[in-house]
Design an enzyme around this catalytic site. Structure first.
Site, PDB file in Angstrom:
ATOM      1  N   SER A  72     118.728  49.025  -0.063  1.00 39.14           N
ATOM      2  CA  SER A  72     119.138  50.368  -0.471  1.00 39.14           C
ATOM      3  C   SER A  72     118.696  50.625  -1.901  1.00 39.14           C
ATOM      4  O   SER A  72     118.924  49.791  -2.778  1.00 39.14           O
ATOM      5  CB  SER A  72     120.656  50.530  -0.377  1.00 39.14           C
ATOM      6  OG  SER A  72     121.048  51.776  -0.935  1.00 39.14           O
ATOM      7  N   VAL A  81     119.222  45.934  -8.112  1.00 35.70           N
ATOM      8  CA  VAL A  81     118.016  45.141  -7.860  1.00 35.70           C
ATOM      9  C   VAL A  81     116.948  45.992  -7.171  1.00 35.70           C
ATOM     10  O   VAL A  81     115.780  45.964  -7.556  1.00 35.70           O
ATOM     11  CB  VAL A  81     118.344  43.884  -7.022  1.00 35.70           C
ATOM     12  CG1 VAL A  81     117.075  43.108  -6.700  1.00 35.70           C
ATOM     13  CG2 VAL A  81     119.315  42.983  -7.778  1.00 35.70           C
ATOM     14  N   CYS A  82     117.349  46.772  -6.185  1.00 37.00           N
ATOM     15  CA  CYS A  82     116.391  47.626  -5.465  1.00 37.00           C
ATOM     16  C   CYS A  82     115.820  48.689  -6.397  1.00 37.00           C
ATOM     17  O   CYS A  82     114.622  48.982  -6.364  1.00 37.00           O
ATOM     18  CB  CYS A  82     117.049  48.276  -4.262  1.00 37.00           C
ATOM     19  SG  CYS A  82     117.609  47.108  -3.004  1.00 37.00           S
ATOM     20  N   ALA A  83     116.665  49.278  -7.236  1.00 35.43           N
ATOM     21  CA  ALA A  83     116.211  50.292  -8.186  1.00 35.43           C
ATOM     22  C   ALA A  83     115.216  49.689  -9.169  1.00 35.43           C
ATOM     23  O   ALA A  83     114.169  50.289  -9.454  1.00 35.43           O
ATOM     24  CB  ALA A  83     117.406  50.897  -8.919  1.00 35.43           C
TER      25      ALA A  83
END
Length: 178
Positions: A54, A59-61
């Site tokens: 997501s 971490v994804c951002a």
């Protein structure tokens, strides 16, 4: 069955596992503007497919921001980030974060990408989301690099990914010239 880990706990992945040398399955995701986004297959240019659980996590951002910067330096390479986030959330994220060099594709409708690439989390707290993974597809549609990140809370090996992008994008033929 492939596995990864989330905070040290094993997570099983479901779907059809693809590997280096396989032809990248063609699937359709939903873009931030609700248009169809084609993922995989023969594109006539290298394609980097980044799977994240997501975009609404740190971490994804961070990963999306890093690949956005790297994508700005690449010619004839399509970079697409896939998650189960709704297209509206993806659009808001891209606007807020200044993401302009990546295509975003939501896999929320049929989970076609996650199932076709074997990265659907089958158990654990994030079951139903994609694992963290990177696939690189050469211009003729062959997977030339695959990384299922061993710990979902960690970012991929950027050095290896960037080297593999250079290799895949330097080939305009079937990819077996080397």
């Amino acid at each position: 069955m492939a596995t990864t880990k989330l905070k040290g706990n094993e997570v099983n992945l479901s779907g059809a596992e693809v590997n280096v040398g396989d032809i990248a399955p063609v699937v359709t995701g939903v873009g931030a503007d609700l248009s169809d986004i084609t993922i995989g297959g023969q594109r006539g240019m290298a394609q980097v497919i980044i799977a994240v659980p997501s975009l609404d996590t740190g971490v994804c951002a961070s990963e999306a921001r890093r690949f956005n910067v790297e994508a700005s330096k690449l010619d004839h390479v399509e970079v697409v980030i896939v998650s189960m986030d709704l297209p509206f959330a993806m659009k808001r994220f891209c606007t807020t974060e200044g993401i302009e060099n990546l295509k975003v594709a939501s896999d929320f409708r049929a989970k076609a990408f996650a199932k076709s690439y074997g990265v659907l989390q089958a158990n654990g707290p994030l079951a139903g989301l994609t694992a963290r993974a990177v696939f690189i597809v050469n211009p003729s549609g062959k997977i030339t690099y695959k990384e299922i990140v061993s710990e979902i809370t960690q970012e991929p090996n950027y050095d290896a990914v960037l080297a593999a992008i250079t290799e895949a994008s330097s080939t305009s033929c079937c990819g077996s010239c080397h």
